[in-house]
Write a protein that holds these residues in place. Structure first.
Motif, short mmCIF file in Angstrom:
data_model
loop_
_atom_site.label_atom_id
_atom_site.label_comp_id
_atom_site.label_asym_id
_atom_site.label_seq_id
_atom_site.Cartn_x
_atom_site.Cartn_y
_atom_site.Cartn_z
N LYS A 71 -21.31 -3.16 19.00
CA LYS A 71 -22.43 -2.47 18.37
C LYS A 71 -22.73 -3.06 17.00
O LYS A 71 -23.89 -3.19 16.62
N LYS A 72 -21.68 -3.43 16.26
CA LYS A 72 -21.90 -4.03 14.94
C LYS A 72 -22.63 -5.36 15.08
O LYS A 72 -23.54 -5.65 14.29
N PHE A 73 -22.25 -6.14 16.08
CA PHE A 73 -22.91 -7.42 16.31
C PHE A 73 -24.39 -7.21 16.64
O PHE A 73 -25.25 -7.95 16.15
N SER A 74 -24.68 -6.19 17.42
CA SER A 74 -26.08 -5.93 17.77
C SER A 74 -26.88 -5.49 16.55
O SER A 74 -28.04 -5.86 16.40
N TRP A 75 -26.27 -4.71 15.67
CA TRP A 75 -26.97 -4.31 14.44
C TRP A 75 -27.19 -5.50 13.53
O TRP A 75 -28.23 -5.60 12.86
N ILE A 76 -26.24 -6.43 13.50
CA ILE A 76 -26.41 -7.65 12.70
C ILE A 76 -27.57 -8.48 13.24
O ILE A 76 -28.41 -8.98 12.48
N ARG A 91 -27.03 -3.66 22.06
CA ARG A 91 -26.67 -2.30 21.67
C ARG A 91 -26.78 -1.35 22.86
O ARG A 91 -25.90 -0.51 23.08
#
Length: 58
Positions: free
Chosen positions: A2-7, A50
């Motif tokens: 999820k963090k990667f998708s927000w980045i 995400r």
């Protein structure tokens, strides 16, 4: 994941916001179109990552 998708989504947003430089005559039109399309595609990929991460947890 999820963090990667927000980045990725944030990077896409920054690319699109870079298009603000076009009306100020800082960048040329081909670069402007590349920034908009690249930013939209990057945001779309981030959103799909995400959604996959959310569905995988259920």
């Amino acid at each position: 994941m999820k963090k990667f998708s927000w980045i990725l989504t944030g990077m896409g947003m920054l690319l699109i916001l870079g298009g603000i430089l076009y009306p100020l005559d800082v960048i040329e039109k081909p670069l402007f179109i590349t920034l908009l399309l690249g930013g939209a595609l990057t945001m779309f990929i981030g959103t799909m990552f995400r959604a996959y991460a959310i569905l995988r947890n259920k």
